[in-house]
Design an enzyme around this catalytic site. Sequence first.
Site, PDB file in Angstrom:
ATOM      1  N   THR A 121      53.338  79.220  61.709  1.00 36.52           N
ATOM      2  CA  THR A 121      53.077  79.348  60.246  1.00 36.52           C
ATOM      3  C   THR A 121      52.089  79.822  59.748  1.00 36.52           C
ATOM      4  O   THR A 121      51.156  80.430  61.265  1.00 36.52           O
ATOM      5  CB  THR A 121      52.741  77.806  59.968  1.00 36.52           C
ATOM      6  OG1 THR A 121      52.151  77.602  59.017  1.00 36.52           O
ATOM      7  CG2 THR A 121      51.988  76.927  61.151  1.00 36.52           C
ATOM      8  N   TYR A 145      48.063  70.804  62.673  1.00 36.24           N
ATOM      9  CA  TYR A 145      49.453  71.542  62.560  1.00 36.24           C
ATOM     10  C   TYR A 145      49.181  72.544  62.831  1.00 36.24           C
ATOM     11  O   TYR A 145      50.001  73.415  63.833  1.00 36.24           O
ATOM     12  CB  TYR A 145      50.019  71.705  61.187  1.00 36.24           C
ATOM     13  CG  TYR A 145      51.174  71.865  60.259  1.00 36.24           C
ATOM     14  CD1 TYR A 145      52.028  71.270  60.840  1.00 36.24           C
ATOM     15  CD2 TYR A 145      50.258  73.065  59.782  1.00 36.24           C
ATOM     16  CE1 TYR A 145      53.236  72.875  60.601  1.00 36.24           C
ATOM     17  CE2 TYR A 145      52.037  73.633  59.348  1.00 36.24           C
ATOM     18  CZ  TYR A 145      52.730  73.495  59.443  1.00 36.24           C
ATOM     19  OH  TYR A 145      54.161  74.609  59.436  1.00 36.24           O
TER      20      TYR A 145
END
Length: 332
Positions: A121, A145
């Site tokens: 990501t 995250y």
Amino acid sequence: MQEHPYVLVTGGAGYIGSHVVLALRQAGWPVVVVDDLSTGKRRLVPDDVRFIEGDIADRALIDAALVRYQPVAVMHFAGSIVVPESVSDPLRYYANNTAASLSLIAACVAAGVDRFIFSSTAAVYGEPARSPVSETDPTVPINPYGSSKLCTEWVLRDTAAATPLEYVALRYFNVAGADPEGRSGQSMEKATHLIKVACQAALGLRKGMEVFGDDYPTADGTCVRDYIHVSDLAEAHVRALDYLVAGGKSIVLNCGYGHGFSVREVLETVRAVAEGRLEWRIGPRRAGDPPALVSANTRIRETLGWQPRFDDLRFIVETAMDWEQRLIEKAL
Ligand code: UDP
């Protein structure tokens, strides 16, 4: 006899994974999906795709699948993806995104499956000092995250250095839109992502929506993101597979179009597609949002020969809206 060996796809019943399954089948690859259906939907996986319901951290289950299908590669999508939830429940993110990935990678090494494609990501960059941001820029995640995904990149880097495993880590920017043929789309009930939220608001599924801050140092004061159509992203995965099968070496690649749109521009596009039916209010900033996050994409273009087909914000929004309508009509 089948032409190609299997590709094992974790999280193949999820948003991005299901689009990749479609693209793999289109390219002639047989697929076996492993998904625990915690957020994925069984109906997003075509009937003729092998499906194993289970947890990727279940080592016995994964070992058995690797022995049975002897996949040429593993594509790993299963994981948790909601940034605010990662802040309130970090252990869940390190368990699902780091520890479970570690278990999967260890199973691959043990079974001699030595090609691995990982969903990473742009959140690994945190608040990048420059935009567009490139793969060699510092990785300083600002939420669990991003950290949980970056840890897995490190596991892959160090494992590739010590074993025959080669990997491609794809750092996704803002993935949006839906399959142009209407076969899949973002189906999570509690959506938080901008384009999905805006489409739901435009369709009356939620009472209005909020722009999280309009005092950022950007042209119109709202955050800028690089929105990439999910089918272009899916194509990048098929090319990453071809790259590894052809003997390509481990690499990290940004996946984005290389230019961004502000939140306001996105909402104006949704409003145009919805023929005026969208209102929003300006709210406070959301914690952890960098002002601008745009991908440098020279590396993926040169390494994989990847060329986007849907680099068009209006098309992205139209396909997202079509999918929302489909969800309503079919009460999915
Ligand atoms: N955003 C917003 N309202 C919403 C959802 C998102 O203003 O209801 C903004 C968010 O602050 C960010 C951009 O839209 O600047 C993209 O957010 P999203 O959650 O879609 O993706 P992220 O960039 O956080 O991965």
